[in-house]
Design an enzyme around this catalytic site. Sequence first.
Site, PDB file in Angstrom:
ATOM      1  CD  GLU A 164       4.328   6.236  -5.779  1.00 34.05           C
ATOM      2  OE1 GLU A 164       5.507   6.461  -6.031  1.00 34.05           O
ATOM      3  OE2 GLU A 164       3.699   6.823  -4.884  1.00 34.05           O
ATOM      4  N   GLY A 170       9.164   3.498   0.388  1.00 31.11           N
ATOM      5  CA  GLY A 170      10.019   3.824   1.523  1.00 31.11           C
ATOM      6  C   GLY A 170      10.483   2.603   2.307  1.00 31.11           C
TER       7      GLY A 170
END
Length: 254
Positions: A164, A170
């Site tokens: 990630e 996000g």
Amino acid sequence: MRKPLIAGNWKMNTKLEEAENLVRAMLAELDSIESVEKVLCPPFISLAAVKGLIKDTSIKLGAQNMYFEDKGAYTGEISPPMLIGLCDFVILGHSERRQYFAETDELINKKVKKALESGLTPILCVGESPEENEAGRTEEKITMQINAGLAGISPTSQLIIAYEPIWAIGTGKAATGKQANATISLIRGILANLWNKETAKAVRILYGGSVTSSNIDEFISEPDIDGALVGGASLKADEFVGIVRQTSDLKSTR
Ligand code: PEP
């Protein structure tokens, strides 16, 4: 064969009733997709209720964190024995835990060890910051995180790694499938060096960072990417079901 896996990390979202409603909204469709392992990771306080709802389905449950001790004076923490029987998976070392709660590789390593000893499958998250990415230090950072996070742990495929990149979490700015696959194949190389080639081939490695039903195909069609850890899009039933469905369609035609 590595079974594709899609995990939804709900983070600090959903009150109990909202969590129950979200599960109800996707339960039947998710359950009907058999070729993908589906894991929901709601907040701790909703685990028991969600467990009740997914009983007798193919959907699995994961926690978003845990401590490495069994019990004791650790106010606010949740232990492995509290999760056993409720969850099969536990997310460890998420970049938000590292960033906001100062979790170190040493602490994460203790948690990964304990999860494995307890029979939980850790989803170990690794990823570079935007600055590290821009400075060309992705490989160095990932190598360090994997070697430190798995120090002293015997080779096992009962472990999932989620790559990630922090700059993609996000932000709506996902990596490209090619970028993610390159780093994930690097992770397999690191595992092969640390453990052995066979285990490195068997471990499932996910991509995470702004995955949606519109871009999942790009990741799933890459050979080294075995699924996704999904944040924001896992809070929308139709999005999450779409991601799982497309994963199933693509992986079964490969
Ligand atoms: C995550 O939190 O693990 C994540 C990948 O979040 P998002 O999908 O919202 O980028």
